[in-house]
Design a protein around this motif. Structure first.
Motif, PDB file in Angstrom:
ATOM      1  N   HIS A  26      11.076  22.909  -3.913  1.00 34.10           N
ATOM      2  CA  HIS A  26      11.081  21.466  -3.658  1.00 34.10           C
ATOM      3  C   HIS A  26       9.862  21.064  -2.828  1.00 34.10           C
ATOM      4  N   LEU A  27       9.548  21.838  -1.794  1.00 38.97           N
ATOM      5  CA  LEU A  27       8.373  21.535  -0.965  1.00 38.97           C
ATOM      6  C   LEU A  27       7.100  21.593  -1.801  1.00 38.97           C
ATOM      7  N   SER A  28       7.031  22.584  -2.677  1.00 43.47           N
ATOM      8  CA  SER A  28       5.876  22.718  -3.557  1.00 43.47           C
ATOM      9  C   SER A  28       5.762  21.527  -4.504  1.00 43.47           C
ATOM     10  N   ASN A  29       6.901  21.087  -5.051  1.00 42.60           N
ATOM     11  CA  ASN A  29       6.901  19.941  -5.969  1.00 42.60           C
ATOM     12  C   ASN A  29       6.476  18.651  -5.279  1.00 42.60           C
ATOM     13  N   PHE A 254      29.645  19.687   7.424  1.00 43.43           N
ATOM     14  CA  PHE A 254      28.851  20.380   6.410  1.00 43.43           C
ATOM     15  C   PHE A 254      28.148  19.401   5.474  1.00 43.43           C
ATOM     16  N   LEU A 255      26.967  19.829   5.018  1.00 41.63           N
ATOM     17  CA  LEU A 255      26.284  19.182   3.906  1.00 41.63           C
ATOM     18  C   LEU A 255      26.592  19.983   2.643  1.00 41.63           C
ATOM     19  N   GLN A 256      26.530  19.335   1.498  1.00 44.03           N
ATOM     20  CA  GLN A 256      26.826  20.005   0.230  1.00 44.03           C
ATOM     21  C   GLN A 256      25.526  20.438  -0.444  1.00 44.03           C
ATOM     22  N   LEU A 257      25.495  21.701  -0.875  1.00 41.13           N
ATOM     23  CA  LEU A 257      24.297  22.244  -1.516  1.00 41.13           C
ATOM     24  C   LEU A 257      24.606  22.717  -2.934  1.00 41.13           C
ATOM     25  N   ASP A 258      23.866  22.181  -3.870  1.00 36.87           N
ATOM     26  CA  ASP A 258      23.806  22.711  -5.232  1.00 36.87           C
ATOM     27  C   ASP A 258      22.342  23.072  -5.460  1.00 36.87           C
ATOM     28  N   ALA A 259      22.044  24.366  -5.454  1.00 42.07           N
ATOM     29  CA  ALA A 259      20.655  24.823  -5.513  1.00 42.07           C
ATOM     30  C   ALA A 259      19.972  24.451  -6.821  1.00 42.07           C
ATOM     31  N   GLY A 267      17.897  16.144  -0.142  1.00 44.12           N
ATOM     32  CA  GLY A 267      18.710  15.572   0.920  1.00 44.12           C
ATOM     33  C   GLY A 267      18.827  16.499   2.118  1.00 44.12           C
ATOM     34  N   ILE A 268      19.015  17.794   1.852  1.00 42.28           N
ATOM     35  CA  ILE A 268      19.140  18.757   2.948  1.00 42.28           C
ATOM     36  C   ILE A 268      17.815  18.931   3.674  1.00 42.28           C
ATOM     37  N   VAL A 269      16.700  18.944   2.937  1.00 41.98           N
ATOM     38  CA  VAL A 269      15.380  19.018   3.582  1.00 41.98           C
ATOM     39  C   VAL A 269      15.175  17.824   4.499  1.00 41.98           C
ATOM     40  N   SER A 270      15.657  16.651   4.107  1.00 39.46           N
ATOM     41  CA  SER A 270      15.541  15.464   4.962  1.00 39.46           C
ATOM     42  C   SER A 270      16.310  15.646   6.263  1.00 39.46           C
ATOM     43  N   TYR A 271      17.515  16.232   6.186  1.00 39.61           N
ATOM     44  CA  TYR A 271      18.284  16.501   7.397  1.00 39.61           C
ATOM     45  C   TYR A 271      17.552  17.510   8.291  1.00 39.61           C
ATOM     46  N   ILE A 272      16.957  18.528   7.677  1.00 46.91           N
ATOM     47  CA  ILE A 272      16.192  19.514   8.454  1.00 46.91           C
ATOM     48  C   ILE A 272      15.004  18.844   9.141  1.00 46.91           C
ATOM     49  N   ASP A 273      14.291  17.983   8.414  1.00 50.76           N
ATOM     50  CA  ASP A 273      13.155  17.255   8.995  1.00 50.76           C
ATOM     51  C   ASP A 273      13.594  16.415  10.191  1.00 50.76           C
ATOM     52  N   ASP A 274      14.760  15.771  10.075  1.00 50.75           N
ATOM     53  CA  ASP A 274      15.267  14.971  11.190  1.00 50.75           C
ATOM     54  C   ASP A 274      15.595  15.853  12.392  1.00 50.75           C
TER      55      ASP A 274
END
Length: 296
Positions: A26-29, A254-259, A267-274
């Motif tokens: 995702h980061l690469s994209n 919890f956040l929900q992850l579907d890889a 969405g999860i990357v956004s939470y990590i950034d925050d």
């Protein structure tokens, strides 16, 4: 200059490396820079080649062979050896810029996150001194745990234990959501996401052949007594004690992850950034000057 990183952790089989791969894709994209740090001395297969690999310093296979240790003992030895040679990480990460996200792929032995005081020393080193990494943890718990509510609450307790031990921002994630999609009603799933401890009272598996429920049990009964153990009372009391502990702190959701889902990863990357305040530290970019119109 601050650096930014996320430690991907959780029990074995939770899908940590899969999540790391999906996140880096995702980061690469989205054309974001990242550094991949493998801190699992037993890992062999990667979706992305690690930029820093603990196996260049110490390998679990070599430790088990030379020290005659089992997997758990060997892993703890590897991390103790890493703590004695922290320059291995410092020298490789010191020059990383603030526009990079450093992804630490951690091993799955739960002892490292609960009662062995190794990771707090490591995180302190990463956050202080010349590295100065703004760090958060992404703790993964497999979504299939919701099929067994006692197991789910035990996993939630391990996530809370890691939060308290490490003392860094946490993003807790239910991984492998694709495996439970369509098997749990959305309203029921919401109770797991927000960790509703009353789920234990509604658990149909707590009703044994003897007709026992926690509410029916005499509180004065000895939980170590044979009758309590055979009826399931001791197990139910333990689960409710764990539930009350989680409820008292109200720390875990919890956040929900579907890889396989790009939106889920984003969405999860956004939470990590925050959590690591990534965007607040970025320099504002000047808009490009308008090019003069082409004149014929």
């Amino acid at each position: 200059m601050s650096k930014f990183g996320v430690m991907v952790m959780g029990p074995a089989g939770a899908g940590k490396t899969t999540f790391c791969t999906a996140m880096m894709q995702h980061l690469s994209n989205t054309r974001r820079s990242f550094i991949y740090v493998n801190l699992d001395p037993a890992a062999e297969q990667f979706g992305f080649e690690p930029d820093v690999d603990i196996k260049d310093l110490v390998s679990l296979e070599d430790v088990m062979e030379e020290m005659d240790l089992g997997p758990n003992g060997g892993l703890i030895f590897c991390f103790e050896y890493l703590l004695e040679n922290l320059d291995f990480l410092t020298n490789k990460l010191e020059t990383v810029g603030e526009d990079y996200l450093i992804v630490f792929d951690m091993p799955g032995q739960i002892e490292l996150y609960t009662h062995v005081p190794i990771l707090p020393v490591l995180t302190r080193h990463l956050r202080e001194g010349s590295l100065n990494i703004s760090l958060c943890a992404a703790y993964l718990l497999e979504a299939t745990f919701i099929a067994d509510r006692a197991k789910f609450f035990a996993g939630t307790l391990s996530a809370m234990s890691a939060m308290l031990m490490l003392g860094i921002p946490h993003v807790n994630i239910l991984s492998k959501m694709d495996l439970v999609k369509g098997t749990v009603a959305r309203r029921e799933l919401r109770r797991f996401i927000q960790v509703d401890t009353e789920l234990l009272d509604d658990d149909p598996t707590m009703h044994t052949a003897g007709g026992f429920t926690f509410a029916d049990n005499d509180e004065k009964e000895d939980p170590a007594g044979a009758e309590s153990i055979l009826a399931g009372a001791s197990f139910a009391k333990l689960n409710h004690a764990v539930g009350r502990l989680i409820d008292d702190f109200s720390l875990v959701s919890f956040l929900q992850l579907d890889a396989q889902d790009e939106d889920s990863i984003g969405g999860i990357v956004s939470y990590i950034d925050d959590a690591i305040q990534f965007h607040e530290a970025q320099e504002p970019r000047e808009p490009k000057e308008l090019e003069p119109e082409f004149e014929e």
